[in-house]
Scaffold this active site. Sequence first.
Site, PDB file in Angstrom:
ATOM      1  N   ALA A 154       0.836  -1.149   0.115  1.00  0.00           N
ATOM      2  CA  ALA A 154       0.099   0.021   0.089  1.00  0.00           C
ATOM      3  C   ALA A 154       0.945   1.225  -0.162  1.00  0.00           C
ATOM      4  CB  ALA A 154      -0.903  -0.177   1.247  1.00  0.00           C
ATOM      5  N   CYS A 155       0.573   2.171  -0.928  1.00  0.00           N
ATOM      6  CA  CYS A 155       1.449   3.510  -0.960  1.00  0.00           C
ATOM      7  C   CYS A 155       0.561   4.400  -0.599  1.00  0.00           C
ATOM      8  CB  CYS A 155       2.123   3.489  -2.297  1.00  0.00           C
ATOM      9  SG  CYS A 155       0.823   3.887  -3.499  1.00  0.00           S
ATOM     10  N   THR A 156       0.959   5.689  -0.435  1.00  0.00           N
ATOM     11  CA  THR A 156       0.187   6.953  -0.229  1.00  0.00           C
ATOM     12  C   THR A 156      -0.775   7.155  -1.181  1.00  0.00           C
ATOM     13  OG1 THR A 156       1.859   8.383  -1.274  1.00  0.00           O
ATOM     14  CG2 THR A 156       1.954   7.865   1.220  1.00  0.00           C
ATOM     15  N   GLY A 200      -2.018   4.963  -3.368  1.00  0.00           N
ATOM     16  CA  GLY A 200      -2.842   3.780  -3.531  1.00  0.00           C
ATOM     17  C   GLY A 200      -3.052   3.239  -4.945  1.00  0.00           C
ATOM     18  N   THR A 225       1.770   0.787  -5.185  1.00  0.00           N
ATOM     19  CA  THR A 225       1.134  -0.305  -4.663  1.00  0.00           C
ATOM     20  C   THR A 225       1.083  -1.402  -5.414  1.00  0.00           C
ATOM     21  OG1 THR A 225      -0.494   1.005  -3.471  1.00  0.00           O
ATOM     22  CG2 THR A 225      -1.012  -1.230  -3.558  1.00  0.00           C
TER      23      THR A 225
END
Length: 105
Positions: free
Chosen positions: A8-10, A12, A16
């Site tokens: 999960a990245c900031t 999304g 990700t």
Amino acid sequence: MKIVGVAACTAGIAHTYIAREKLMKGAQARGHEIHVETQGTIGIENKLIQEQIQSADLVILAVDIKIGGEERFKNKKIVRVPTATVIKAPVQFMEKVEKELSVSK
């Protein structure tokens, strides 16, 4: 080794999915079985099932944000890293994890 993980990245979006792909390739290159879910702007994809989590030897959280459902991994060995770590060097990351786990046994 059996591994489950979450990417999960900031935002999304891109990181990700790239992190999921790289994490899977790195683990498979080292001979491990791995299942990775993503949590992003469109929700959860490739959701881990309870059996996968229960049989896992390790949980890898390649995340840049707080994720949902982390309580599922209670009593499991967890390695938490930024998505960039697995994107840049997935095989080297897995080698480092293996080394750390063999030392802690």
